[in-house]
Design a protein around this motif. Structure first.
Motif, PDB file in Angstrom:
ATOM      1  N   ASP A  38      48.397   4.229  41.364  1.00 50.16           N
ATOM      2  CA  ASP A  38      47.279   4.537  40.474  1.00 50.16           C
ATOM      3  C   ASP A  38      45.939   4.088  41.032  1.00 50.16           C
ATOM      4  O   ASP A  38      44.991   4.851  41.029  1.00 50.16           O
ATOM      5  CB  ASP A  38      47.521   3.962  39.074  1.00 50.16           C
ATOM      6  CG  ASP A  38      46.475   4.410  38.067  1.00 50.16           C
ATOM      7  OD1 ASP A  38      45.941   5.526  38.219  1.00 50.16           O
ATOM      8  OD2 ASP A  38      46.187   3.658  37.132  1.00 50.16           O
ATOM      9  N   VAL A  80      49.937   5.848  45.913  1.00 49.37           N
ATOM     10  CA  VAL A  80      50.240   7.028  45.114  1.00 49.37           C
ATOM     11  C   VAL A  80      49.270   7.001  43.942  1.00 49.37           C
ATOM     12  O   VAL A  80      49.251   6.049  43.167  1.00 49.37           O
ATOM     13  CB  VAL A  80      51.698   7.018  44.611  1.00 49.37           C
ATOM     14  CG1 VAL A  80      51.978   8.221  43.729  1.00 49.37           C
ATOM     15  CG2 VAL A  80      52.659   6.976  45.792  1.00 49.37           C
ATOM     16  N   SER A  81      48.455   8.028  43.855  1.00 51.33           N
ATOM     17  CA  SER A  81      47.437   8.054  42.827  1.00 51.33           C
ATOM     18  C   SER A  81      47.136   9.498  42.456  1.00 51.33           C
ATOM     19  O   SER A  81      47.786  10.413  42.927  1.00 51.33           O
ATOM     20  CB  SER A  81      46.173   7.350  43.343  1.00 51.33           C
ATOM     21  OG  SER A  81      45.259   7.156  42.296  1.00 51.33           O
ATOM     22  N   TRP A  82      46.140   9.663  41.687  1.00 49.98           N
ATOM     23  CA  TRP A  82      45.684  10.987  41.307  1.00 49.98           C
ATOM     24  C   TRP A  82      44.248  11.142  41.751  1.00 49.98           C
ATOM     25  O   TRP A  82      43.599  10.186  42.143  1.00 49.98           O
ATOM     26  CB  TRP A  82      45.873  11.220  39.824  1.00 49.98           C
ATOM     27  CG  TRP A  82      45.132  10.253  38.932  1.00 49.98           C
ATOM     28  CD1 TRP A  82      44.930   8.919  39.140  1.00 49.98           C
ATOM     29  CD2 TRP A  82      44.488  10.546  37.714  1.00 49.98           C
ATOM     30  NE1 TRP A  82      44.216   8.370  38.126  1.00 49.98           N
ATOM     31  CE2 TRP A  82      43.932   9.341  37.230  1.00 49.98           C
ATOM     32  CE3 TRP A  82      44.333  11.696  36.975  1.00 49.98           C
ATOM     33  CZ2 TRP A  82      43.233   9.285  36.039  1.00 49.98           C
ATOM     34  CZ3 TRP A  82      43.642  11.619  35.785  1.00 49.98           C
ATOM     35  CH2 TRP A  82      43.097  10.428  35.327  1.00 49.98           C
ATOM     36  N   ASN A  83      43.742  12.322  41.671  1.00 48.12           N
ATOM     37  CA  ASN A  83      42.401  12.649  42.136  1.00 48.12           C
ATOM     38  C   ASN A  83      41.405  12.348  41.018  1.00 48.12           C
ATOM     39  O   ASN A  83      41.245  13.128  40.084  1.00 48.12           O
ATOM     40  CB  ASN A  83      42.364  14.130  42.533  1.00 48.12           C
ATOM     41  CG  ASN A  83      41.014  14.566  43.012  1.00 48.12           C
ATOM     42  OD1 ASN A  83      39.992  13.960  42.717  1.00 48.12           O
ATOM     43  ND2 ASN A  83      40.998  15.656  43.761  1.00 48.12           N
ATOM     44  N   ASP A  84      40.725  11.188  41.104  1.00 50.02           N
ATOM     45  CA  ASP A  84      39.769  10.799  40.074  1.00 50.02           C
ATOM     46  C   ASP A  84      38.648  11.813  39.917  1.00 50.02           C
ATOM     47  O   ASP A  84      38.237  12.134  38.806  1.00 50.02           O
ATOM     48  CB  ASP A  84      39.179   9.419  40.383  1.00 50.02           C
ATOM     49  CG  ASP A  84      40.189   8.304  40.173  1.00 50.02           C
ATOM     50  OD1 ASP A  84      40.924   8.345  39.172  1.00 50.02           O
ATOM     51  OD2 ASP A  84      40.237   7.393  41.010  1.00 50.02           O
ATOM     52  N   SER A  87      37.653  18.063  35.474  1.00 52.89           N
ATOM     53  CA  SER A  87      38.438  18.779  34.471  1.00 52.89           C
ATOM     54  C   SER A  87      38.138  18.261  33.067  1.00 52.89           C
ATOM     55  O   SER A  87      37.950  19.045  32.128  1.00 52.89           O
ATOM     56  CB  SER A  87      39.932  18.636  34.781  1.00 52.89           C
ATOM     57  OG  SER A  87      40.704  19.269  33.798  1.00 52.89           O
ATOM     58  N   ARG A  91      35.985   5.840  38.818  1.00 52.41           N
ATOM     59  CA  ARG A  91      36.264   6.960  37.924  1.00 52.41           C
ATOM     60  C   ARG A  91      34.989   7.488  37.280  1.00 52.41           C
ATOM     61  O   ARG A  91      34.909   8.662  36.946  1.00 52.41           O
ATOM     62  CB  ARG A  91      37.306   6.558  36.883  1.00 52.41           C
ATOM     63  CG  ARG A  91      38.666   6.397  37.549  1.00 52.41           C
ATOM     64  CD  ARG A  91      39.769   6.074  36.608  1.00 52.41           C
ATOM     65  NE  ARG A  91      41.025   6.064  37.359  1.00 52.41           N
ATOM     66  CZ  ARG A  91      42.111   5.463  36.979  1.00 52.41           C
ATOM     67  NH1 ARG A  91      42.120   4.793  35.843  1.00 52.41           N
ATOM     68  NH2 ARG A  91      43.194   5.494  37.715  1.00 52.41           N
ATOM     69  N   ALA A 131      40.043  14.948  38.237  1.00 53.58           N
ATOM     70  CA  ALA A 131      40.341  14.652  36.834  1.00 53.58           C
ATOM     71  C   ALA A 131      39.057  14.566  36.021  1.00 53.58           C
ATOM     72  O   ALA A 131      38.982  15.082  34.904  1.00 53.58           O
ATOM     73  CB  ALA A 131      41.137  13.358  36.724  1.00 53.58           C
ATOM     74  N   TRP A 139      51.385   6.456  31.060  1.00 48.97           N
ATOM     75  CA  TRP A 139      51.306   6.537  32.523  1.00 48.97           C
ATOM     76  C   TRP A 139      51.921   5.303  33.177  1.00 48.97           C
ATOM     77  O   TRP A 139      52.781   5.412  34.055  1.00 48.97           O
ATOM     78  CB  TRP A 139      49.852   6.719  32.931  1.00 48.97           C
ATOM     79  CG  TRP A 139      49.576   6.662  34.397  1.00 48.97           C
ATOM     80  CD1 TRP A 139      48.800   5.746  35.038  1.00 48.97           C
ATOM     81  CD2 TRP A 139      50.041   7.547  35.409  1.00 48.97           C
ATOM     82  NE1 TRP A 139      48.753   5.995  36.376  1.00 48.97           N
ATOM     83  CE2 TRP A 139      49.517   7.107  36.642  1.00 48.97           C
ATOM     84  CE3 TRP A 139      50.870   8.666  35.417  1.00 48.97           C
ATOM     85  CZ2 TRP A 139      49.781   7.736  37.849  1.00 48.97           C
ATOM     86  CZ3 TRP A 139      51.137   9.299  36.630  1.00 48.97           C
ATOM     87  CH2 TRP A 139      50.590   8.838  37.811  1.00 48.97           C
TER      88      TRP A 139
END
Length: 186
Positions: A126, A138-142, A148, A184, A145, A52
């Protein structure tokens, strides 16, 4: 090429500041192709390993060089004070833009604000920081994630041990004091 935050000018770094680490490339370096008016972009991250982070670093370098800008990578070895020092170095050298993957987002918030006050755009990747001085994160959906991962974990445990209804799980987290670890986890 170095800038005063407006695409020009030169400043010298203090003698005790670390030199930026440049990613290896077969392409000409930004320094070789840099001309008056190009931007100087700095990226600061805690490490450069792992798929990553490697993708983020290589992508940032690729696009900066593709656009003819100077690109310098700084790493802090997972040390908050080094990250703050590296960002201050970029501010003092008049970088036009700074990309940060915060090691301790609360600790770097004030230095990000210092950069903004000098007219330097700061982007976080991140991991966000608790300040409105960031131009973009710019990140992702903790949460997504984690949900999931949890669903996949339960499904695999049920497949492996269908006769068990309760499972014990060990959660491995980042080092203590890292607020991304808590985010997280939550």
């Amino acid at each position: 090429c170095s800038g005063d935050g407006n695409g020009g000018g030169d400043t010298d770094a203090p003698e005790d500041t670390p030199e930026p680490t440049e990613m290896p490339t077969d392409e000409p370096t930004a320094t070789e192709s840099c001309s008056e008016g190009d931007l100087t972009i700095g990226m600061e991250t805690h490490f450069t390993s792992g798929a990553w982070v490697t993708a983020l670093v290589e992508g940032a370098q690729f696009y900066a060089l593709e656009l003819g800008h100077d690109f310098n990578l700084f790493t802090n070895g997972q040390d908050t004070q080094t990250q703050i020092s590296n960002i201050n170095q970029m501010i003092n050298q008049g970088y036009d833009g700074i990309i940060v993957i915060p090691w301790n987002s609360e600790a770097v918030a004030s230095v990000i604000e210092d950069a903004r006050d000098e007219g330097i755009a700061v982007y976080t990747l991140d991991i966000d920081a608790p300040t409105d001085a960031i131009s973009m994160n710019v990140s992702w959906n903790d949460t997504g994630a984690a949900e999931s991962c949890g669903e996949q974990l339960v499904s695999r445990m049920q497949d492996q041990r269908p006769d068990v209804s309760n499972y014990e799980v060990l959660e491995v987290r980042a080092p203590p004091g890292q607020n991304i670890s808590a985010a997280r986890h939550d």
